[in-house]
Write a protein that holds these residues in place. Structure first.
Motif, PDB file in Angstrom:
ATOM      1  N   GLU A   1       0.913  -1.117  -0.020  1.00 35.01           N
ATOM      2  CA  GLU A   1       0.050  -0.003  -0.012  1.00 35.01           C
ATOM      3  C   GLU A   1       0.869   1.257   0.025  1.00 35.01           C
ATOM      4  OE1 GLU A   1       0.359  -1.511   4.181  1.00 35.01           O
ATOM      5  OE2 GLU A   1      -0.601  -2.380   2.451  1.00 35.01           O
ATOM      6  N   SER A   2       2.036   1.339   0.374  1.00 33.06           N
ATOM      7  CA  SER A   2       3.193   2.443   0.305  1.00 33.06           C
ATOM      8  C   SER A   2       3.191   2.599  -1.207  1.00 33.06           C
ATOM      9  CB  SER A   2       4.187   2.229   1.085  1.00 33.06           C
ATOM     10  OG  SER A   2       5.032   1.271   0.634  1.00 33.06           O
ATOM     11  N   THR A   3       3.892   3.870  -1.234  1.00 36.41           N
ATOM     12  CA  THR A   3       4.153   4.537  -2.896  1.00 36.41           C
ATOM     13  C   THR A   3       5.745   4.599  -2.683  1.00 36.41           C
ATOM     14  OG1 THR A   3       4.016   6.767  -1.992  1.00 36.41           O
ATOM     15  CG2 THR A   3       1.982   5.825  -3.018  1.00 36.41           C
ATOM     16  N   GLY A   4       6.531   4.308  -1.781  1.00 39.11           N
ATOM     17  CA  GLY A   4       8.054   4.583  -2.040  1.00 39.11           C
ATOM     18  C   GLY A   4       8.982   4.368  -0.767  1.00 39.11           C
ATOM     19  N   ILE A   5       9.979   4.971  -0.923  1.00 40.71           N
ATOM     20  CA  ILE A   5      11.023   4.699   0.179  1.00 40.71           C
ATOM     21  C   ILE A   5      11.320   6.054   0.731  1.00 40.71           C
ATOM     22  CG2 ILE A   5      13.426   3.957   0.615  1.00 40.71           C
ATOM     23  CD1 ILE A   5      13.282   1.900  -1.666  1.00 40.71           C
ATOM     24  N   SER A   6      11.287   6.232   2.042  1.00 44.34           N
ATOM     25  CA  SER A   6      11.635   7.521   2.591  1.00 44.34           C
ATOM     26  C   SER A   6      13.086   7.825   2.576  1.00 44.34           C
ATOM     27  CB  SER A   6      11.350   7.118   4.406  1.00 44.34           C
ATOM     28  OG  SER A   6      11.917   8.357   4.965  1.00 44.34           O
ATOM     29  N   ARG A   7      13.453   8.976   2.146  1.00 39.42           N
ATOM     30  CA  ARG A   7      14.682   9.575   2.010  1.00 39.42           C
ATOM     31  C   ARG A   7      14.663  10.977   2.588  1.00 39.42           C
ATOM     32  NH1 ARG A   7      16.279   7.475  -3.966  1.00 39.42           N
ATOM     33  NH2 ARG A   7      16.882   5.425  -3.334  1.00 39.42           N
ATOM     34  N   TYR A   8      15.942  11.281   3.218  1.00 45.75           N
ATOM     35  CA  TYR A   8      16.037  12.709   3.836  1.00 45.75           C
ATOM     36  C   TYR A   8      17.334  13.242   3.088  1.00 45.75           C
ATOM     37  CZ  TYR A   8      12.599  11.930   7.354  1.00 45.75           C
ATOM     38  OH  TYR A   8      11.436  12.048   8.119  1.00 45.75           O
ATOM     39  N   ILE A   9      17.406  14.442   2.876  1.00 41.95           N
ATOM     40  CA  ILE A   9      18.727  14.980   2.543  1.00 41.95           C
ATOM     41  C   ILE A   9      19.266  15.778   3.630  1.00 41.95           C
ATOM     42  CG2 ILE A   9      19.763  16.621   0.693  1.00 41.95           C
ATOM     43  CD1 ILE A   9      17.586  15.788  -1.271  1.00 41.95           C
ATOM     44  N   THR A  10      20.695  15.792   3.935  1.00 37.10           N
ATOM     45  CA  THR A  10      21.367  16.486   4.912  1.00 37.10           C
ATOM     46  C   THR A  10      22.909  16.697   4.657  1.00 37.10           C
ATOM     47  OG1 THR A  10      21.650  16.589   7.183  1.00 37.10           O
ATOM     48  CG2 THR A  10      21.898  14.336   6.356  1.00 37.10           C
ATOM     49  N   GLN A  11      23.493  17.345   5.619  1.00 35.33           N
ATOM     50  CA  GLN A  11      24.871  17.632   5.505  1.00 35.33           C
ATOM     51  C   GLN A  11      25.704  16.898   6.594  1.00 35.33           C
ATOM     52  OE1 GLN A  11      25.593  21.636   5.073  1.00 35.33           O
ATOM     53  NE2 GLN A  11      25.162  21.714   2.964  1.00 35.33           N
ATOM     54  N   LYS A  12      27.001  16.468   6.175  1.00 38.34           N
ATOM     55  CA  LYS A  12      28.086  16.109   7.190  1.00 38.34           C
ATOM     56  C   LYS A  12      29.330  16.625   6.953  1.00 38.34           C
ATOM     57  CE  LYS A  12      29.842  11.610   5.487  1.00 38.34           C
ATOM     58  NZ  LYS A  12      30.049  10.598   5.738  1.00 38.34           N
ATOM     59  N   ASN A  13      29.916  16.693   8.349  1.00 39.92           N
ATOM     60  CA  ASN A  13      31.238  17.008   8.036  1.00 39.92           C
ATOM     61  C   ASN A  13      32.203  15.839   7.938  1.00 39.92           C
ATOM     62  OD1 ASN A  13      33.838  18.036   8.815  1.00 39.92           O
ATOM     63  ND2 ASN A  13      33.114  19.454   9.929  1.00 39.92           N
ATOM     64  N   ARG A  14      32.867  15.907   6.682  1.00 41.93           N
ATOM     65  CA  ARG A  14      33.896  14.857   6.343  1.00 41.93           C
ATOM     66  C   ARG A  14      35.007  14.427   7.193  1.00 41.93           C
ATOM     67  NH1 ARG A  14      35.727  15.791   0.459  1.00 41.93           N
ATOM     68  NH2 ARG A  14      33.510  15.292  -0.138  1.00 41.93           N
ATOM     69  N   HIS A  15      35.285  15.582   7.758  1.00 39.68           N
ATOM     70  CA  HIS A  15      36.483  15.444   8.930  1.00 39.68           C
ATOM     71  C   HIS A  15      36.070  14.792  10.309  1.00 39.68           C
ATOM     72  CE1 HIS A  15      39.564  17.256   6.338  1.00 39.68           C
ATOM     73  NE2 HIS A  15      38.782  18.523   6.388  1.00 39.68           N
ATOM     74  N   ASN A  16      34.911  15.058  10.709  1.00 44.40           N
ATOM     75  CA  ASN A  16      34.495  14.676  12.091  1.00 44.40           C
ATOM     76  C   ASN A  16      33.704  13.353  11.775  1.00 44.40           C
ATOM     77  OD1 ASN A  16      35.205  16.986  12.915  1.00 44.40           O
ATOM     78  ND2 ASN A  16      33.214  17.897  13.181  1.00 44.40           N
ATOM     79  N   THR A  17      33.134  12.976  10.857  1.00 44.17           N
ATOM     80  CA  THR A  17      32.357  11.722  10.466  1.00 44.17           C
ATOM     81  C   THR A  17      32.869  11.110   9.041  1.00 44.17           C
ATOM     82  OG1 THR A  17      30.638  13.148  10.302  1.00 44.17           O
ATOM     83  CG2 THR A  17      30.278  11.349  11.623  1.00 44.17           C
ATOM     84  N   PRO A  18      33.826  10.460   9.168  1.00 43.91           N
ATOM     85  CA  PRO A  18      34.398   9.720   7.918  1.00 43.91           C
ATOM     86  C   PRO A  18      33.693   8.605   7.554  1.00 43.91           C
ATOM     87  CG  PRO A  18      35.937   9.239   9.682  1.00 43.91           C
ATOM     88  CD  PRO A  18      34.980  10.208   9.970  1.00 43.91           C
ATOM     89  N   SER A  19      33.102   7.908   8.270  1.00 41.69           N
ATOM     90  CA  SER A  19      32.225   6.576   8.229  1.00 41.69           C
ATOM     91  C   SER A  19      30.821   6.948   7.736  1.00 41.69           C
ATOM     92  CB  SER A  19      32.155   5.662   9.437  1.00 41.69           C
ATOM     93  OG  SER A  19      31.477   6.434  10.398  1.00 41.69           O
ATOM     94  N   ARG A  20      30.264   5.896   7.530  1.00 41.07           N
ATOM     95  CA  ARG A  20      28.625   6.185   6.878  1.00 41.07           C
ATOM     96  C   ARG A  20      27.874   6.458   7.963  1.00 41.07           C
ATOM     97  NH1 ARG A  20      27.060   5.017   1.816  1.00 41.07           N
ATOM     98  NH2 ARG A  20      28.655   4.030   0.548  1.00 41.07           N
ATOM     99  N   LEU A  21      27.021   7.638   7.814  1.00 41.11           N
ATOM    100  CA  LEU A  21      26.008   8.077   8.809  1.00 41.11           C
ATOM    101  C   LEU A  21      24.685   7.233   9.091  1.00 41.11           C
ATOM    102  CD1 LEU A  21      26.202  10.658  10.885  1.00 41.11           C
ATOM    103  CD2 LEU A  21      24.713  11.749   9.020  1.00 41.11           C
ATOM    104  N   GLU A  22      24.299   6.906  10.381  1.00 40.72           N
ATOM    105  CA  GLU A  22      23.184   6.534  10.449  1.00 40.72           C
ATOM    106  C   GLU A  22      22.283   7.283  11.443  1.00 40.72           C
ATOM    107  OE1 GLU A  22      23.534   2.342  11.503  1.00 40.72           O
ATOM    108  OE2 GLU A  22      23.571   1.729   9.437  1.00 40.72           O
ATOM    109  N   LEU A  23      20.913   7.646  11.141  1.00 36.09           N
ATOM    110  CA  LEU A  23      20.247   8.462  12.059  1.00 36.09           C
ATOM    111  C   LEU A  23      18.839   7.840  12.308  1.00 36.09           C
ATOM    112  CD1 LEU A  23      21.016  12.126  10.901  1.00 36.09           C
ATOM    113  CD2 LEU A  23      22.001  10.885  13.108  1.00 36.09           C
ATOM    114  N   LYS A  24      18.275   7.971  13.315  1.00 34.93           N
ATOM    115  CA  LYS A  24      16.781   7.449  13.455  1.00 34.93           C
ATOM    116  C   LYS A  24      16.015   8.653  13.259  1.00 34.93           C
ATOM    117  CE  LYS A  24      14.665   4.435  16.683  1.00 34.93           C
ATOM    118  NZ  LYS A  24      14.786   3.765  17.966  1.00 34.93           N
ATOM    119  N   LYS A  25      15.210   8.351  12.209  1.00 31.09           N
ATOM    120  CA  LYS A  25      14.088   9.700  11.862  1.00 31.09           C
ATOM    121  C   LYS A  25      12.987   8.801  11.439  1.00 31.09           C
ATOM    122  CE  LYS A  25      16.309  12.954   9.741  1.00 31.09           C
ATOM    123  NZ  LYS A  25      16.177  14.065  10.342  1.00 31.09           N
TER     124      LYS A  25
END
Length: 66
Positions: A26-50
């Motif tokens: 019944e759903s129409t798609g996949i949830s996506r958010y656009i944001t920014q990250k600091n490459r020096h502080n977080t070099p690994s992949r980011l995971e957030l609870k949204k």
């Protein structure tokens, strides 16, 4: 000109539950958010609870490639 190496990069966060379950019928798609990250502080992949409007709950959204 050479491409600049910006410290802040734009990333896309995608719902991991929707991708794993193949999205409900019944759903129409996949949830996506656009944001920014600091490459020096977080070099690994980011995971957030949204909030995912397709799952109707808070889920983990992981960084994907563009």
């Amino acid at each position: 000109m050479a491409k600049s190496k910006d410290v802040r990069v734009t990333i896309i966060l995608e719902c991991t539950c929707c991708v794993r379950n193949g999205v409900n019928k019944e759903s129409t798609g996949i949830s996506r958010y656009i944001t920014q990250k600091n490459r020096h502080n977080t070099p690994s992949r980011l995971e957030l609870k949204k909030f995912c409007p397709y799952c109707y709950k808070h889920t983990i959204h992981g960084e994907i490639k563009k």
